[in-house]
Design an enzyme around this catalytic site. Structure first.
Site, mmCIF file in Angstrom:
data_model
loop_
_atom_site.group_PDB
_atom_site.id
_atom_site.type_symbol
_atom_site.label_atom_id
_atom_site.label_comp_id
_atom_site.label_asym_id
_atom_site.label_seq_id
_atom_site.Cartn_x
_atom_site.Cartn_y
_atom_site.Cartn_z
ATOM 1 N N ARG A 65 0.562 -0.780 -0.221
ATOM 2 C CA ARG A 65 0.516 0.026 0.117
ATOM 3 C C ARG A 65 0.227 1.275 -0.049
ATOM 4 O O ARG A 65 0.693 2.278 -0.898
ATOM 5 C CB ARG A 65 -1.060 0.002 0.813
ATOM 6 C CG ARG A 65 -2.494 -0.541 1.033
ATOM 7 C CD ARG A 65 -2.172 -1.465 2.369
ATOM 8 N NE ARG A 65 -1.849 -1.948 2.621
ATOM 9 C CZ ARG A 65 -2.212 -3.414 2.216
ATOM 10 N NH1 ARG A 65 -2.668 -4.095 1.720
ATOM 11 N NH2 ARG A 65 -1.120 -5.230 2.600
ATOM 12 N N THR A 66 1.680 1.349 0.702
ATOM 13 C CA THR A 66 2.863 2.319 1.134
ATOM 14 C C THR A 66 3.168 2.833 -0.019
ATOM 15 O O THR A 66 3.288 4.104 -0.615
ATOM 16 C CB THR A 66 3.217 2.691 2.552
ATOM 17 O OG1 THR A 66 2.989 1.838 3.154
ATOM 18 C CG2 THR A 66 4.326 4.635 2.462
ATOM 19 N N LYS A 93 27.678 -3.556 -3.541
ATOM 20 C CA LYS A 93 28.575 -2.944 -3.744
ATOM 21 C C LYS A 93 29.462 -2.741 -3.009
ATOM 22 O O LYS A 93 30.935 -1.937 -2.800
ATOM 23 C CB LYS A 93 29.158 -2.420 -4.715
ATOM 24 C CG LYS A 93 28.643 -2.549 -6.351
ATOM 25 C CD LYS A 93 28.880 -1.908 -7.718
ATOM 26 C CE LYS A 93 28.178 -2.081 -8.644
ATOM 27 N NZ LYS A 93 28.488 -1.210 -9.515
ATOM 28 N N ARG A 114 11.669 3.896 3.591
ATOM 29 C CA ARG A 114 10.634 2.845 4.388
ATOM 30 C C ARG A 114 12.118 1.917 4.803
ATOM 31 O O ARG A 114 12.963 1.010 3.598
ATOM 32 C CB ARG A 114 10.056 1.953 3.737
ATOM 33 C CG ARG A 114 9.263 1.002 4.653
ATOM 34 C CD ARG A 114 8.107 -0.222 4.337
ATOM 35 N NE ARG A 114 6.801 0.685 4.622
ATOM 36 C CZ ARG A 114 5.965 -0.161 4.279
ATOM 37 N NH1 ARG A 114 5.675 -1.153 4.267
ATOM 38 N NH2 ARG A 114 5.034 0.215 4.888
ATOM 39 N N HIS A 142 5.015 5.402 11.475
ATOM 40 C CA HIS A 142 4.835 5.657 10.070
ATOM 41 C C HIS A 142 3.651 6.979 9.739
ATOM 42 O O HIS A 142 2.735 6.886 9.825
ATOM 43 C CB HIS A 142 3.931 4.615 10.002
ATOM 44 C CG HIS A 142 3.660 3.718 8.776
ATOM 45 N ND1 HIS A 142 4.253 4.663 7.710
ATOM 46 C CD2 HIS A 142 3.308 2.497 8.501
ATOM 47 C CE1 HIS A 142 3.324 3.961 6.810
ATOM 48 N NE2 HIS A 142 3.282 2.852 6.712
HETATM 49 C C1 NCD Z 1 2.007 -1.350 7.861
HETATM 50 C C2 NCD Z 1 3.836 -1.237 8.642
HETATM 51 O O1 NCD Z 1 4.388 -1.329 7.468
HETATM 52 O O2 NCD Z 1 3.729 -0.464 9.205
HETATM 53 N N1 NCD Z 1 1.569 -1.065 6.788
HETATM 54 C C3 NCD Z 1 1.983 -0.475 6.492
HETATM 55 O O3 NCD Z 1 1.915 0.249 5.519
HETATM 56 N N2 NCD Z 1 0.122 0.001 5.796
HETATM 57 C C4 NCD Z 1 1.528 -1.912 8.960
HETATM 58 C C5 NCD Z 1 1.773 -3.454 8.969
HETATM 59 O O4 NCD Z 1 2.750 -3.890 8.166
HETATM 60 O O5 NCD Z 1 1.143 -4.566 9.871
#
Ligand code: NCD
Length: 318
Positions: A65-66, A93, A114, A142
């Site tokens: 999703r993100t 590398k 991320r 997040h």
């Molecule tokens: C979450 C995450 O990556 O922290 N996912 C997201 O971005 N919707 C939640 C999760 O992984 O449980």
């Protein structure tokens, strides 16, 4: 209510890094929601307001999703997207992470990060001139997920203030849960119910912050005790990949399963949120109940992230 939009945009949003929801005031969040409403209106035809801009995604952990909603948001506003893939890059590398971010900074106007490591987005923001948006790092932050969660509540319920909100599941390792709790602190909710197994209660650093803000908190292991009180139930996945000890995960897995049967005790207008992905904590049978708001929540990922990109680049569609 923001009066002088141009001035506020320049002073509060332009080139801003989005690292933690704690850095945002209630006014910032309400303004973001207002721009998100506008993005919803232009969603189907899109806009060229970010034409010529390049958005980079640098993801060191899995994501559906993100990443995809940021990419969709960029395309909807006429920007282009470049995707950094760690395994195919010079990191393999031996190039340092800081040098990698410096390179991306030269190519892109916004960088979305991320990582499993706490502090990665902050480090990236320190070496990059372009704004950095944290797409989730470590177990605490997040921010864009929390913005989507709050926007969903405000849109479906009409307000965030005055609600009784339960957060269920992995409160120790879950960054979506923790950021959501941080986000709630910006509003005047009536109560926050923290519902988790003993082993997965909020961590001490989070507890210290709650003590500072002093929202009315109830902590319990018993979902059925909390449920009749709640207006919003935020369900989260137990974060298997973040447990240092697999035996610890085995002890708590499957702790809560929010079956339709359990929901008989809920208020009629309860809404259930989940940042997704889900494993077994939220069975598919709940999807067809009026409580389920989690797909709507996931879809709001696009307009909220459109609004964020437009705001940090200082270019609004109207
Ligand atoms: C979450 C995450 O990556 O922290 N996912 C997201 O971005 N919707 C939640 C999760 O992984 O449980």
């Amino acid at each position: 209510m923001v009066e002088d939009v141009r001035k506020y945009l320049r002073e509060r949003w332009l080139n801003r890094d989005v690292i933690s929801i704690l850095d945002f005031s209630k006014e910032d969040l309400l303004f973001l929601f207002r721009i998100t409403d506008e993005m919803n209106e232009i969603m189907s035809e899109g806009s060229e307001v970010l034409k010529g801009k390049v958005i980079a995604t640098a993801f060191f952990e899995p994501s559906t999703r993100t990443r995809l909603s940021f990419e969709t948001a960029a395309y909807k506003l006429g920007a282009s997207v470049i995707t950094f893939t760690p395994d195919l890059s010079s990191l393999a590398k031996g190039e340092s992470l800081a040098d990698t971010f410096r390179m991306l900074d030269g190519y892109a106007d916004v960088i979305i990060v991320r990582s499993p490591l706490e502090g990665t987005a902050k480090m990236a923001a320190e070496v990059c001139e372009s704004p950095v948006i944290n797409g989730g790092d470590g177990t605490q932050h997040h921010p864009t997920q929390a913005m989507i969660d709050l926007y969903t509540i405000r849109t479906v319920k009409g307000n965030i203030n005055g609600l009784n909100v339960g957060v269920l599941g992995d409160l120790k390792y879950g960054r979506a849960a923790t950021s959501f709790i941080f986000g709630l602190l910006k509003f005047n909710v009536n109560s926050i119910w923290l519902i988790s197994p003993e082993e997965l209660r909020i961590r001490e650093d989070v507890r210290l912050l709650l003590e500072k803000y002093k929202p009315p908190i109830h902590e319990t292991t018993d979902l059925e005790e909390a449920l009749p009180e709640l207006d919003v139930l935020y369900v989260t996945r137990i974060q298997k990949e973040r447990f240092p000890d697999p035996a610890e995960y085995e002890r708590v897995k499957g702790s809560y399963i929010v079956k339709q049967e359990v929901l008989k005790k809920a208020k009629d207008d309860l809404i259930i949120l989940h940042p997704l992905p889900r494993v077994d904590e939220l069975p598919y049978e709940v999807d067809k109940t009026p409580y389920a708001a989690y797909f709507k929540q996931a879809h709001y990922g696009v307009p909220v992230r459109m609004a964020l990109l437009a705001l940090v680049l200082g270019r609004l569609p109207r």
